[in-house]
Structure formats: structure tokens, C-alpha cells
Design a protein around this motif. Structure first.
Motif, PDB file in Angstrom:
ATOM      1  N   ASP A  74       0.799  -1.228   0.000  1.00 52.51           N
ATOM      2  CA  ASP A  74       0.000   0.000   0.000  1.00 52.51           C
ATOM      3  C   ASP A  74       0.837   1.287   0.000  1.00 52.51           C
ATOM      4  OD1 ASP A  74       0.974  -0.453   2.517  1.00 52.51           O
ATOM      5  OD2 ASP A  74      -0.884  -0.021   3.576  1.00 52.51           O
ATOM      6  N   LYS A  75       2.128   1.190  -0.356  1.00 53.50           N
ATOM      7  CA  LYS A  75       2.992   2.368  -0.313  1.00 53.50           C
ATOM      8  C   LYS A  75       3.871   2.438  -1.561  1.00 53.50           C
ATOM      9  CE  LYS A  75       4.775   5.752   2.240  1.00 53.50           C
ATOM     10  NZ  LYS A  75       4.099   7.002   2.292  1.00 53.50           N
ATOM     11  N   ASP A  76       3.842   3.594  -2.220  1.00 55.14           N
ATOM     12  CA  ASP A  76       4.713   3.858  -3.361  1.00 55.14           C
ATOM     13  C   ASP A  76       5.813   4.805  -2.905  1.00 55.14           C
ATOM     14  OD1 ASP A  76       2.914   2.398  -4.898  1.00 55.14           O
ATOM     15  OD2 ASP A  76       1.882   4.172  -5.659  1.00 55.14           O
ATOM     16  N   TYR A  77       7.025   4.620  -3.440  1.00 59.35           N
ATOM     17  CA  TYR A  77       8.149   5.502  -3.139  1.00 59.35           C
ATOM     18  C   TYR A  77       8.546   6.258  -4.400  1.00 59.35           C
ATOM     19  CZ  TYR A  77       9.310   3.260   1.381  1.00 59.35           C
ATOM     20  OH  TYR A  77       9.300   2.800   2.667  1.00 59.35           O
ATOM     21  N   ILE A  78       9.096   7.445  -4.195  1.00 58.03           N
ATOM     22  CA  ILE A  78       9.679   8.246  -5.274  1.00 58.03           C
ATOM     23  C   ILE A  78      11.166   8.354  -4.966  1.00 58.03           C
ATOM     24  CG2 ILE A  78       9.740  10.476  -6.417  1.00 58.03           C
ATOM     25  CD1 ILE A  78       6.846  10.913  -5.562  1.00 58.03           C
ATOM     26  N   LYS A  79      11.990   7.902  -5.890  1.00 55.63           N
ATOM     27  CA  LYS A  79      13.447   7.945  -5.708  1.00 55.63           C
ATOM     28  C   LYS A  79      14.124   8.216  -7.042  1.00 55.63           C
ATOM     29  CE  LYS A  79      12.917   6.610  -1.437  1.00 55.63           C
ATOM     30  NZ  LYS A  79      12.858   7.598  -0.405  1.00 55.63           N
ATOM     31  N   ARG A  80      15.426   8.416  -6.978  1.00 55.81           N
ATOM     32  CA  ARG A  80      16.232   8.674  -8.172  1.00 55.81           C
ATOM     33  C   ARG A  80      17.037   7.425  -8.518  1.00 55.81           C
ATOM     34  NH1 ARG A  80      17.578  13.510 -10.532  1.00 55.81           N
ATOM     35  NH2 ARG A  80      16.891  14.715  -8.733  1.00 55.81           N
ATOM     36  N   VAL A  81      17.047   7.051  -9.793  1.00 54.89           N
ATOM     37  CA  VAL A  81      17.828   5.899 -10.255  1.00 54.89           C
ATOM     38  C   VAL A  81      19.306   6.284 -10.239  1.00 54.89           C
ATOM     39  CG1 VAL A  81      18.335   4.358 -12.193  1.00 54.89           C
ATOM     40  CG2 VAL A  81      15.960   5.030 -11.719  1.00 54.89           C
ATOM     41  N   ILE A  82      20.090   5.510  -9.504  1.00 51.53           N
ATOM     42  CA  ILE A  82      21.531   5.730  -9.425  1.00 51.53           C
ATOM     43  C   ILE A  82      22.274   4.605 -10.138  1.00 51.53           C
ATOM     44  CG2 ILE A  82      23.518   5.916  -7.848  1.00 51.53           C
ATOM     45  CD1 ILE A  82      21.603   8.361  -7.774  1.00 51.53           C
ATOM     46  N   GLY A  83      21.840   3.366  -9.907  1.00 48.91           N
ATOM     47  CA  GLY A  83      22.520   2.217 -10.495  1.00 48.91           C
ATOM     48  C   GLY A  83      21.616   1.417 -11.408  1.00 48.91           C
ATOM     49  N   LEU A  84      22.155   1.069 -12.577  1.00 51.74           N
ATOM     50  CA  LEU A  84      21.458   0.237 -13.563  1.00 51.74           C
ATOM     51  C   LEU A  84      22.033  -1.171 -13.513  1.00 51.74           C
ATOM     52  CD1 LEU A  84      21.599   2.897 -16.413  1.00 51.74           C
ATOM     53  CD2 LEU A  84      19.605   2.315 -15.010  1.00 51.74           C
TER      54      LEU A  84
END
Length: 184
Positions: A74-84
Motif C-alpha cells: 500500500d505504499k509507493d516511493y519516489i526515488k532517483r535511479v543511481i545504479g542500472l
């Protein structure tokens, strides 16, 4: 009879409009509310954004994209992609290294200047925080911009592409802060 026909036409129009809105929201775009301070200073608590769900059906995530993903049921996060996938990640002296190459993170510059009691991002190697030497295939390593106060891949591990809802870079509310966030 004409009154009945007109009512029926209105009902059809409303059903079609609601159906179209549902399809657009489910498959293409959706609003999301930033909940917390983990992406400051880039995003503020209570910012409202548009999530593009179609971007990664066509292409792959890129380094420094801001993504929304299912963290829990029930929780979505917003983050920045650092590693592929395949990347080796390390932070040393507040500098990001990917596969041994230093990367600038201009979106953190102002925050780093404000931080006087040590680095914004503490030293770590991917293996120390995930047990993996490289980001596994089909996975991403993500961080919040507010590195000291972010629950991200350093604590929850890498995230699978299946968890990713979409990419976001449009803040539409509050109106005074409406903007498109450019990738470095």
C-alpha cells in the motif's frame, strides 16, 4: 420520447468519459502525491506530480531518472535511479562512482553547501549495503536526494523493474512551484 433519447445520450457520454479517464490513468498517466522529505530539495513534501506509465514500456530507465515504484502493498516511493543492471556503485567523500567513474550530481549541490556537519551521502559500496558486487539484472539501485533521511536501496535493497510504476518529472501542484524537473 425525445427527452428519453437525450438522457440516454448524456448517460453514454458520461460512461465513455469515465471509461476513457480510467484507461488513461491506468495505462498512461497518473497523479501522485510526494509524501515525506526523502527527495528534498528536488521535491517537497506534498508536491503533486504526474507519473508517466508508458515511458518504460517503450524504453529503459536511465541513470538519474526520478521514478515511482511499489515499495509495499500500500505504499509507493519516489526515488532517483543511481545504479542500472551491471553497475558497481560506490560513494566516497560525497562523490558518486559508477563502475569506477566519478559522476556529478548537480541536483545535490545546494544541499551539500548547507550540510556542514559531514557529507550528505556517507561512504559505502554496493556490496556493503546489498551483498551484491553489481546491480543484478532486472534491478535498479535507487536513492532519495535527501540522503540522510531517505529509505532507499541502502536499506531496502535493489528494486525490480516489475515494481516500477513509471517515471516522473512534472510537478503540477502547488501551482506556484509547477515545473519540469530536468535530468542532469
Amino acid at each position: 420520447m425525445a427527452k428519453k433519447s437525450q438522457t440516454w445520450e448524456w448517460i453514454k457520454a458520461i460512461v465513455i468519459a469515465v471509461g476513457l479517464a480510467a484507461v488513461i490513468r491506468y495505462f498512461f498517466f497518473a497523479p501522485i502525491l510526494v509524501d515525506g522529505v526523502s527527495m528534498m530539495p528536488t521535491l517537497q513534501d506534498r508536491d503533486r506530480m504526474i507519473v508517466s506509465k508508458i515511458g518504460y514500456r517503450i524504453g529503459e530507465p536511465q541513470r538519474f531518472d526520478i521514478i515511482v515504484f511499489k515499495a509495499t502493498e500500500d505504499k509507493d516511493y519516489i526515488k532517483r535511479v543511481i545504479g542500472l543492471p551491471g553497475d558497481r556503485i560506490e560513494y566516497k567523500n560525497d562523490v558518486l562512482y559508477v563502475n569506477g567513474k566519478a559522476y556529478e550530481e548537480p541536483y545535490l549541490n545546494d544541499y551539500k553547501k548547507q550540510t556542514t556537519d559531514g557529507p550528505l551521502t556517507y561512504d559505502f559500496k554496493l556490496e556493503e549495503v546489498t551483498g551484491q558486487q553489481t546491480v543484478p539484472k532486472g534491478q535498479l539501485f535507487v536513492l532519495g536526494d535527501n540522503r540522510r533521511f531517505s529509505k532507499d536501496s541502502r536499506t531496502i535493497g535493489t528494486i525490480s523493474m516489475g515494481q516500477v510504476i513509471g517515471k516522473t518529472n512534472i510537478v503540477y501542484w502547488p501551482l506556484s512551484d509547477a515545473r519540469i524537473i530536468k535530468k542532469p
